[in-house]
Design an enzyme around this catalytic site. Structure first.
Site, PDB file in Angstrom:
ATOM      1  N   VAL A   8      38.551  39.068  35.650  1.00  0.00           N
ATOM      2  CA  VAL A   8      39.070  40.424  35.798  1.00  0.00           C
ATOM      3  C   VAL A   8      40.572  40.297  36.010  1.00  0.00           C
ATOM      4  O   VAL A   8      41.067  39.255  36.448  1.00  0.00           O
ATOM      5  CB  VAL A   8      38.413  41.197  36.968  1.00  0.00           C
ATOM      6  CG1 VAL A   8      36.967  41.522  36.650  1.00  0.00           C
ATOM      7  CG2 VAL A   8      38.515  40.438  38.264  1.00  0.00           C
ATOM      8  N   SER A   9      41.292  41.367  35.700  1.00  0.00           N
ATOM      9  CA  SER A   9      42.750  41.307  35.736  1.00  0.00           C
ATOM     10  C   SER A   9      43.341  41.478  37.130  1.00  0.00           C
ATOM     11  O   SER A   9      44.412  40.975  37.409  1.00  0.00           O
ATOM     12  CB  SER A   9      43.343  42.368  34.812  1.00  0.00           C
ATOM     13  OG  SER A   9      42.939  42.118  33.492  1.00  0.00           O
ATOM     14  N   THR A  10      42.662  42.206  37.999  1.00  0.00           N
ATOM     15  CA  THR A  10      43.220  42.472  39.325  1.00  0.00           C
ATOM     16  C   THR A  10      42.177  42.239  40.410  1.00  0.00           C
ATOM     17  O   THR A  10      40.974  42.209  40.142  1.00  0.00           O
ATOM     18  CB  THR A  10      43.720  43.929  39.453  1.00  0.00           C
ATOM     19  OG1 THR A  10      42.591  44.810  39.397  1.00  0.00           O
ATOM     20  CG2 THR A  10      44.705  44.278  38.351  1.00  0.00           C
TER      21      THR A  10
END
Length: 179
Positions: A8-10
């Site tokens: 996931v990006s964050t």
């Protein structure tokens, strides 16, 4: 061995759905990163690549979890192939351990790259159009023109400390230096 990779990006995003899907696909071990896909240095991905053995199949829920650019995706899948491992994407039903799967992989990867480039192109066009109408995007300036003049006077004429000026104007020292 089926090895899962999730990303996931964050930190705000959850890995749960990816972890559930990979577990359901038979992944015996899952590596997970919380970092943007555009970053090539991803600790868990690097650790997974180091531990690969001949016959392993790296499985992801969607191939964009593995990479954000076609070039990066192709390089990673080539690295897997060189180490005797395959690649499988659950959402796109791609399995590079078969000739047909390799073909589908290359076609899907090309389409995804094309779409990302089109999104980028549309964004640039929209920004250019907004600029023509006098709209300038981005963050508003921290200092007005008058404030910049005052900051320069205090800094250059009065020789006041940058940190003091920054506190007075409630801006960063870098903003004072750039004024």
């Amino acid at each position: 061995m089926i090895i899962g990779y999730a990303r996931v990006s964050t930190d705000d995003q959850s890995l749960d759905s990816q972890m559930d899907a990979l577990s359901g696909a038979g992944a015996e071990k899952v590596f997970a990163d919380r970092i943007s896909g555009s970053k090539r240095a991803r600790p868990e991905l690097d650790k997974m690549l180091e531990q690969l053995r001949d016959g392993d199949v790296v499985t992801v829920t969607k191939y964009d979890r593995l990479a954000r650019s076609l070039k990066d995706l192709l390089e990673i899948v080539e690295t897997l192939r060189e180490r005797g491992a395959g690649f499988r994407s659950l959402a796109e039903d791609i399995d590079t351990t078969t000739p047909a799967g390799r073909l589908v992989f290359h076609v899907f990867a090309s389409i995804a790259q094309f779409e990302r480039e089109r999104i980028s192109e549309r964004t640039r066009e929209g920004l250019a159009s907004a600029r023509k109408r006098g709209r300038i995007g981005g963050r508003p300036p921290a200092l007005t023109a008058d404030q910049k003049n005052e900051v320069r006077r205090m800094r250059d004429v009065e020789s006041r400390a940058v940190s003091e000026i920054a506190r007075l104007f409630k801006v960063s020292e870098r903003t004072v230096r750039r004024a």
